[in-house]
Enzyme design. Structure first.
Site, PDB file in Angstrom:
ATOM      1  N   LYS A  49       0.840  -1.214   0.000  1.00 56.58           N
ATOM      2  CA  LYS A  49       0.000   0.000   0.000  1.00 56.58           C
ATOM      3  C   LYS A  49       0.871   1.259   0.000  1.00 56.58           C
ATOM      4  O   LYS A  49       0.662   2.170  -0.783  1.00 56.58           O
ATOM      5  CB  LYS A  49      -0.903   0.065   1.257  1.00 56.58           C
ATOM      6  CG  LYS A  49      -1.858  -1.082   1.423  1.00 56.58           C
ATOM      7  CD  LYS A  49      -2.694  -0.938   2.687  1.00 56.58           C
ATOM      8  CE  LYS A  49      -1.918  -0.974   3.983  1.00 56.58           C
ATOM      9  NZ  LYS A  49      -1.222  -2.232   4.277  1.00 56.58           N
TER      10      LYS A  49
ATOM     11  N   ARG B 294      -9.672   1.217   8.629  1.00 56.50           N
ATOM     12  CA  ARG B 294      -9.278  -0.157   8.931  1.00 56.50           C
ATOM     13  C   ARG B 294     -10.341  -0.904   9.727  1.00 56.50           C
ATOM     14  O   ARG B 294     -10.124  -2.051  10.107  1.00 56.50           O
ATOM     15  CB  ARG B 294      -8.024  -0.121   9.782  1.00 56.50           C
ATOM     16  CG  ARG B 294      -6.753  -0.384   9.012  1.00 56.50           C
ATOM     17  CD  ARG B 294      -5.638  -0.103   9.990  1.00 56.50           C
ATOM     18  NE  ARG B 294      -4.502  -0.910   9.769  1.00 56.50           N
ATOM     19  CZ  ARG B 294      -3.403  -0.461   9.178  1.00 56.50           C
ATOM     20  NH1 ARG B 294      -3.351   0.749   8.698  1.00 56.50           N
ATOM     21  NH2 ARG B 294      -2.374  -1.243   9.079  1.00 56.50           N
TER      22      ARG B 294
ATOM     23  N   ARG C 118      11.816  -5.819   4.958  1.00 58.71           N
ATOM     24  CA  ARG C 118      11.662  -4.370   4.727  1.00 58.71           C
ATOM     25  C   ARG C 118      12.674  -3.576   5.549  1.00 58.71           C
ATOM     26  O   ARG C 118      12.924  -3.868   6.712  1.00 58.71           O
ATOM     27  CB  ARG C 118      10.246  -3.930   5.102  1.00 58.71           C
ATOM     28  CG  ARG C 118      10.096  -2.410   5.077  1.00 58.71           C
ATOM     29  CD  ARG C 118       8.666  -1.970   5.094  1.00 58.71           C
ATOM     30  NE  ARG C 118       7.938  -2.413   6.262  1.00 58.71           N
ATOM     31  CZ  ARG C 118       6.630  -2.222   6.436  1.00 58.71           C
ATOM     32  NH1 ARG C 118       5.932  -1.639   5.491  1.00 58.71           N
ATOM     33  NH2 ARG C 118       6.045  -2.648   7.523  1.00 58.71           N
TER      34      ARG C 118
ATOM     35  N   ARG D 231      11.483  -1.766  11.158  1.00 56.79           N
ATOM     36  CA  ARG D 231      10.392  -1.323  12.033  1.00 56.79           C
ATOM     37  C   ARG D 231      10.186  -2.313  13.179  1.00 56.79           C
ATOM     38  O   ARG D 231      10.300  -3.518  12.989  1.00 56.79           O
ATOM     39  CB  ARG D 231       9.092  -1.208  11.217  1.00 56.79           C
ATOM     40  CG  ARG D 231       8.834   0.193  10.720  1.00 56.79           C
ATOM     41  CD  ARG D 231       7.710   0.291   9.742  1.00 56.79           C
ATOM     42  NE  ARG D 231       6.447  -0.316  10.150  1.00 56.79           N
ATOM     43  CZ  ARG D 231       5.326  -0.256   9.436  1.00 56.79           C
ATOM     44  NH1 ARG D 231       5.325   0.394   8.281  1.00 56.79           N
ATOM     45  NH2 ARG D 231       4.220  -0.830   9.835  1.00 56.79           N
TER      46      ARG D 231
ATOM     47  N   ARG E 142      -0.581  -8.947  13.230  1.00 56.81           N
ATOM     48  CA  ARG E 142      -1.141  -7.913  12.344  1.00 56.81           C
ATOM     49  C   ARG E 142      -1.984  -8.557  11.236  1.00 56.81           C
ATOM     50  O   ARG E 142      -3.011  -8.025  10.832  1.00 56.81           O
ATOM     51  CB  ARG E 142      -0.015  -7.070  11.738  1.00 56.81           C
ATOM     52  CG  ARG E 142       0.599  -6.092  12.754  1.00 56.81           C
ATOM     53  CD  ARG E 142       1.976  -5.615  12.344  1.00 56.81           C
ATOM     54  NE  ARG E 142       2.002  -4.844  11.118  1.00 56.81           N
ATOM     55  CZ  ARG E 142       3.083  -4.682  10.350  1.00 56.81           C
ATOM     56  NH1 ARG E 142       4.237  -5.244  10.703  1.00 56.81           N
ATOM     57  NH2 ARG E 142       3.024  -3.958   9.262  1.00 56.81           N
TER      58      ARG E 142
HETATM   59  P1  AP5 Z   1       4.999  -1.573   1.868  1.00 54.96           P
HETATM   60  O1  AP5 Z   1       4.657  -0.761   0.673  1.00 54.96           O
HETATM   61  O2  AP5 Z   1       5.763  -0.925   2.962  1.00 54.96           O
HETATM   62  O3  AP5 Z   1       3.665  -2.308   2.411  1.00 54.96           O
HETATM   63  P2  AP5 Z   1       2.413  -1.742   3.197  1.00 54.96           P
HETATM   64  O4  AP5 Z   1       1.210  -2.418   2.651  1.00 54.96           O
HETATM   65  O5  AP5 Z   1       2.422  -0.248   3.197  1.00 54.96           O
HETATM   66  O6  AP5 Z   1       2.749  -2.345   4.631  1.00 54.96           O
HETATM   67  P3  AP5 Z   1       2.676  -1.728   6.084  1.00 54.96           P
HETATM   68  O7  AP5 Z   1       3.364  -2.717   6.980  1.00 54.96           O
HETATM   69  O8  AP5 Z   1       3.208  -0.332   6.137  1.00 54.96           O
HETATM   70  O9  AP5 Z   1       1.169  -1.754   6.347  1.00 54.96           O
HETATM   71  P4  AP5 Z   1       0.463  -1.845   7.658  1.00 54.96           P
HETATM   72  O10 AP5 Z   1      -0.904  -1.622   7.197  1.00 54.96           O
HETATM   73  O11 AP5 Z   1       0.649  -3.022   8.497  1.00 54.96           O
HETATM   74  O12 AP5 Z   1       1.207  -0.728   8.523  1.00 54.96           O
HETATM   75  P5  AP5 Z   1       0.855   0.773   8.861  1.00 54.96           P
HETATM   76  O13 AP5 Z   1       2.121   1.520   8.864  1.00 54.96           O
HETATM   77  O14 AP5 Z   1      -0.277   1.265   8.056  1.00 54.96           O
HETATM   78  O15 AP5 Z   1       5.807  -2.871   1.355  1.00 54.96           O
HETATM   79  C1  AP5 Z   1       6.312  -3.833   2.266  1.00 54.96           C
HETATM   80  C2  AP5 Z   1       7.683  -4.344   1.772  1.00 54.96           C
HETATM   81  O16 AP5 Z   1       7.494  -5.079   0.561  1.00 54.96           O
HETATM   82  C3  AP5 Z   1       8.690  -3.230   1.428  1.00 54.96           C
HETATM   83  O17 AP5 Z   1       9.981  -3.661   1.786  1.00 54.96           O
HETATM   84  C4  AP5 Z   1       8.577  -3.066  -0.100  1.00 54.96           C
HETATM   85  O18 AP5 Z   1       9.799  -2.625  -0.684  1.00 54.96           O
HETATM   86  C5  AP5 Z   1       8.216  -4.482  -0.539  1.00 54.96           C
HETATM   87  N1  AP5 Z   1       7.293  -4.521  -1.678  1.00 54.96           N
HETATM   88  C6  AP5 Z   1       6.228  -3.713  -1.914  1.00 54.96           C
HETATM   89  N2  AP5 Z   1       5.594  -4.084  -3.046  1.00 54.96           N
HETATM   90  C7  AP5 Z   1       6.273  -5.161  -3.525  1.00 54.96           C
HETATM   91  C8  AP5 Z   1       6.095  -6.018  -4.662  1.00 54.96           C
HETATM   92  N3  AP5 Z   1       5.081  -5.826  -5.532  1.00 54.96           N
HETATM   93  N4  AP5 Z   1       6.978  -7.041  -4.822  1.00 54.96           N
HETATM   94  C9  AP5 Z   1       7.988  -7.248  -3.941  1.00 54.96           C
HETATM   95  N5  AP5 Z   1       8.218  -6.477  -2.851  1.00 54.96           N
HETATM   96  C10 AP5 Z   1       7.359  -5.447  -2.646  1.00 54.96           C
HETATM   97  O19 AP5 Z   1       0.313   0.612  10.368  1.00 54.96           O
HETATM   98  C11 AP5 Z   1       1.168   0.247  11.425  1.00 54.96           C
HETATM   99  C12 AP5 Z   1       0.345   0.176  12.715  1.00 54.96           C
HETATM  100  O20 AP5 Z   1      -0.221   1.471  12.997  1.00 54.96           O
HETATM  101  C13 AP5 Z   1      -0.856  -0.785  12.709  1.00 54.96           C
HETATM  102  O21 AP5 Z   1      -0.468  -2.098  13.037  1.00 54.96           O
HETATM  103  C14 AP5 Z   1      -1.749  -0.143  13.770  1.00 54.96           C
HETATM  104  O22 AP5 Z   1      -1.293  -0.445  15.066  1.00 54.96           O
HETATM  105  C15 AP5 Z   1      -1.542   1.338  13.534  1.00 54.96           C
HETATM  106  N6  AP5 Z   1      -2.507   1.910  12.578  1.00 54.96           N
HETATM  107  C16 AP5 Z   1      -2.239   2.461  11.352  1.00 54.96           C
HETATM  108  N7  AP5 Z   1      -3.368   2.866  10.756  1.00 54.96           N
HETATM  109  C17 AP5 Z   1      -4.380   2.563  11.610  1.00 54.96           C
HETATM  110  C18 AP5 Z   1      -5.787   2.731  11.544  1.00 54.96           C
HETATM  111  N8  AP5 Z   1      -6.393   3.276  10.463  1.00 54.96           N
HETATM  112  N9  AP5 Z   1      -6.525   2.298  12.595  1.00 54.96           N
HETATM  113  C19 AP5 Z   1      -5.941   1.764  13.692  1.00 54.96           C
HETATM  114  N10 AP5 Z   1      -4.613   1.565  13.820  1.00 54.96           N
HETATM  115  C20 AP5 Z   1      -3.840   1.968  12.780  1.00 54.96           C
END
Ligand code: AP5
Length: 217
Positions: free
Chosen positions: A14, A89, A128, A161, A172
């Site tokens: 994402k 979410r 990552r 991270r 997660r």
């Molecule tokens: P990346 O693009 O970083 O993936 P992502 O989907 O953004 O993953 P996140 O871990 O950031 O999502 P998340 O939803 O768990 O975390 P968030 O920060 O939102 O890609 C991942 C890796 O794969 C990278 O190394 C990239 O290079 C590689 N990659 C990407 N595409 C690829 C491909 N096509 N092929 C190969 N490799 C690829 O949330 C963190 C925490 O915050 C949550 O757990 C929660 O506690 C809190 N939080 C955030 N938002 C909310 C909300 N709305 N409500 C409640 N709690 C929340």
């Protein structure tokens, strides 16, 4: 207007795709994860509360993230559109977002739901690495930095991270299935959902997303 949501499990890409689309379409990428991590880093009361949930791989309470988003989408740079990355979410967050957007007369154009198998997600998150200065994201195997542990863009050190440890990743993924995946049906019913195969390589996924949101590459 390009008001978009990028939905999908942790590690599906994402953030990677939202950043590419934000650059291409000159609209802001609004990541609740990034906003929360910044509050944690600054040690604000909100950050201190959020950290207790994030460290366990749980969702931060709805009232916190809804407050953050309500403030952010009222800013001037959102007038031409925005990409919500990682929000909503839960169904409660989605319903609150609907109310907020209808008050501001900002209709959602598309919800991009990106998918991949769990084992692929675990591999992506375990490998990552993120830049400690500019936030650029790399992967040890799929998108490696030119110099080990250093950001290609600004040369700052890369870090892993805290929530990218295997036990937290598994939690997660569970949380995604129980609390976030019902949003696929929620937006499917509104007929604005676009499902994208996120298991392909980064450039191919980007092409599919551009086609799906109706903007030429
Ligand atoms: P990346 O693009 O970083 O993936 P992502 O989907 O953004 O993953 P996140 O871990 O950031 O999502 P998340 O939803 O768990 O975390 P968030 O920060 O939102 O890609 C991942 C890796 O794969 C990278 O190394 C990239 O290079 C590689 N990659 C990407 N595409 C690829 C491909 N096509 N092929 C190969 N490799 C690829 O949330 C963190 C925490 O915050 C949550 O757990 C929660 O506690 C809190 N939080 C955030 N938002 C909310 C909300 N709305 N409500 C409640 N709690 C929340």
């Amino acid at each position: 207007m390009n008001n978009l949501i990028f939905l999908g499990p942790p590690g599906v890409g994402k953030g990677t795709q939202a950043k590419m689309c934000a650059e291409k379409f000159s609209i802001p990428q609004i990541s609740t994860g990034d906003m929360l991590r910044s509050a944690v880093k600054q040690g604000t009361p909100l950050g201190v509360e959020a950290k207790t949930f994030m460290d366990k791989g749980e969702l931060v309470p709805d009232r916190i993230v809804i407050g953050l988003i309500a403030e952010r989408i009222g800013e001037d740079d959102c007038k031409k559109g925005f990409i919500l990355d990682g929000f909503p979410r839960t169904i409660v967050q989605a319903e609150e977002l609907d109310k907020l957007l209808s008050k501001k007369n900002l209709p959602l154009k598309k919800v991009v739901s990106i998918t991949a198998l769990d084992e692929e997600l675990v591999k992506r998150l375990s490998g990552r690495r993120t830049c400690s200065s500019c936030g650029e994201v790399f992967h040890l195997m799929f998108n490696p930095p030119k110099t080990a542990d250093k950001c290609d863009k600004c040369q700052a050190k890369l870090f892993q991270r805290d929530d990218d440890k295997e036990a937290t990743i598994r939690e997660r993924l569970k949380v995604y299935k129980s609390q976030t995946s019902p949003l696929i049906q929620y937006y499917g019913n509104k007929r604005i959902l676009e499902e994208i195969d996120g298991s392909l390589e980064i450039g191919k996924v980007f092409g599919l997303i551009c086609d799906a949101i109706g903007n030429s590459r």
